[in-house]
Design an enzyme around this catalytic site. Structure first.
Site, PDB file in Angstrom:
ATOM      1  N   HIS A 274     -14.534 -37.114   9.987  1.00  0.00           N
ATOM      2  CA  HIS A 274     -13.260 -37.732  10.340  1.00  0.00           C
ATOM      3  C   HIS A 274     -12.069 -36.855   9.966  1.00  0.00           C
ATOM      4  O   HIS A 274     -10.964 -37.339   9.836  1.00  0.00           O
ATOM      5  CB  HIS A 274     -13.121 -39.107   9.681  1.00  0.00           C
ATOM      6  CG  HIS A 274     -14.103 -40.125  10.198  1.00  0.00           C
ATOM      7  ND1 HIS A 274     -14.100 -41.436   9.797  1.00  0.00           N
ATOM      8  CD2 HIS A 274     -15.116 -40.022  11.093  1.00  0.00           C
ATOM      9  CE1 HIS A 274     -15.082 -42.083  10.420  1.00  0.00           C
ATOM     10  NE2 HIS A 274     -15.716 -41.238  11.203  1.00  0.00           N
TER      11      HIS A 274
ATOM     12  N   ASP B  86     -17.826 -39.373   7.630  1.00  0.00           N
ATOM     13  CA  ASP B  86     -16.487 -39.889   7.300  1.00  0.00           C
ATOM     14  C   ASP B  86     -15.565 -38.693   7.032  1.00  0.00           C
ATOM     15  O   ASP B  86     -15.862 -37.592   7.489  1.00  0.00           O
ATOM     16  CB  ASP B  86     -16.590 -40.862   6.110  1.00  0.00           C
ATOM     17  CG  ASP B  86     -15.510 -41.935   6.157  1.00  0.00           C
ATOM     18  OD1 ASP B  86     -14.329 -41.561   6.246  1.00  0.00           O
ATOM     19  OD2 ASP B  86     -15.838 -43.135   6.117  1.00  0.00           O
TER      20      ASP B  86
END
Ligand SMILES: *[C@@H]1O[C@H](CO)[C@@H](O)[C@H](O)[C@H]1NC(C)=O
Ligand SMILES: *[C@@H]1O[C@H](CO)[C@@H](O)[C@H](O)[C@H]1NC(C)=O
Ligand SMILES: *[C@@H]1O[C@H](CO)[C@@H](O)[C@H](O)[C@H]1NC(C)=O
Length: 330
Positions: A241, A218
């Site tokens: 991310h 993430d």
């Protein structure tokens, strides 16, 4: 004044009686042996360290140690260093952990140092599977959160050297802290692991995130509301991310975000690079100021720079009303 002199007398008696006060506190001497559960031993050694009126170091020597969860709370009387050279292992089943947002949590401390070349292994694989199954079913992760390491209301502190691996959720949660530095730690989890943000910051001021390799599933670094004076430097991010401000503006009582510097970072093989995301139809106004990104290299990044003022995953909000955001100075 009176209290101070009593402390001195007590430590003199202690010195005279036991002979040593200066030495490190080794968890092995508190019943925390390798290949065993050290939850109780940690409680004992922490209680003693926290009561010490002079700076003290807790040592966790190399070896494997198990624990379902540790809460190390201050305020303490003097600076504490926790040197972790061993490997902490979480149970892989989240249900056998106590209900807590973090597996290992430090709270209400001044002058804490966490050092060593040890590893906090969250053994998250089973939890990621459950989370993504629950997510694809109803966009809801209906289970306990277990972030690897939490620092809540911790001031003037340094975390260095250690590795956070395969966390069940965020790796590091920094909340309500003032003057905290993460330097040369390592963060690793597979690119397809669920919700494993590298470092998440909330309501913290003067935070430095330096010299870190973050490979995770993430956001590498994410800033929540109320963060001020944040420096992210010499960080490698990917897979993951990217570096994210937000999401912001979803709730009524949110504080502004001001002063972020991202410098000399490499972002590679990630979904996003630098992202600012806010919810539409927010109940209040939030100001995001003084955002600086310089010398950031991106390799194989799908969305290198993305400012999304209508962040509304899975149509969970009303897109018609747009929250006011003022971008100033960059
Ligand atoms: C941390 O700093 C804040 C702001 O100066 C202060 O209000 C708080 O009491 C401090 N916390 C500790 C544990 O020292
Ligand atoms: C921030 O914390 C570090 C580590 O304890 C300390 O050396 C430094 O003096 C602190 N900075 C300020 C401005 O208090
Ligand atoms: C930039 O960051 C890399 C690590 O990602 C480091 O090796 C290098 O020394 C840094 N350069 C400068 C000028 O600080």
């Amino acid at each position: 004044m009176k209290k101070f002199s009593i402390d001195i007398i007590v430590s003199f008696i202690f010195l005279a009686y036991f002979g040593v006060v200066q030495g490190d506190l080794n968890i092995n001497d508190y019943g925390g042996k390798p290949n065993s559960d050290i939850t109780e031993a940690f409680k004992k050694v922490w209680t003693e360290a926290c009561a010490s009126t002079s700076a003290v170091k807790i040592v966790i020597p190399s070896g494997n140690y198990r624990t379902n969860g540790i809460v190390a709370e201050g305020p303490c009387k003097a600076p504490i260093e926790v040197q972790v050279d061993g490997i902490f292992q979480a149970p892989s089943d989240i249900n056998s952990m106590p209900k807590s947002d973090q597996w290992i949590r430090f709270g209400t401390m001044d002058h804490l140092t966490v050092s060593g070349n040890g590893v906090f292994d969250g053994q998250g694989a089973a939890t990621w599977k459950q989370s993504s199954a629950a997510w694809s079913k109803n966009h809801n992760v209906n289970q306990k959160v277990s972030q690897n390491l939490g620092f809540y209301f911790v001031n003037n502190s340094i975390v260095t050297g250690i590795t956070s691996k395969d966390s069940k959720n965020f790796h590091f949660m920094i909340y309500g802290c003032e003057n905290i530095t993460l330097d040369a730690v390592k963060i690793s989890a597979p690119g397809d692991s669920t919700n494993t943000d590298g470092v998440h910051l909330g309501k913290s001021t003067d935070v430095k995130i330096l010299n870190i390799d973050i490979a995770t599933g993430d956001d590498c670094v994410s800033l929540g509301d109320g963060c001020r004076k944040v420096l992210v430097q010499n960080v490698k991010c990917g897979p993951g991310h990217g570096i994210s401000v937000g999401s912001l503006g979803r709730f009524t009582q949110e504080d502004n975000v001001e002063g972020l510097i991202v410098k000399n970072c490499t972002i590679s093989d990630t979904e996003n690079g630098l992202r600012i995301k806010t919810w539409p139809a927010g109940p209040g106004t939030i100001t995001i100021t003084d955002m600086n990104f310089e010398d950031v290299t991106m390799v194989s990044v799908r969305n290198p720079i993305i400012i999304d003022q209508e962040y509304c995953p899975w149509n969970t909000c009303n897109k018609k009303v747009i929250i006011t955001i003022n971008f100033e100075d960059g």
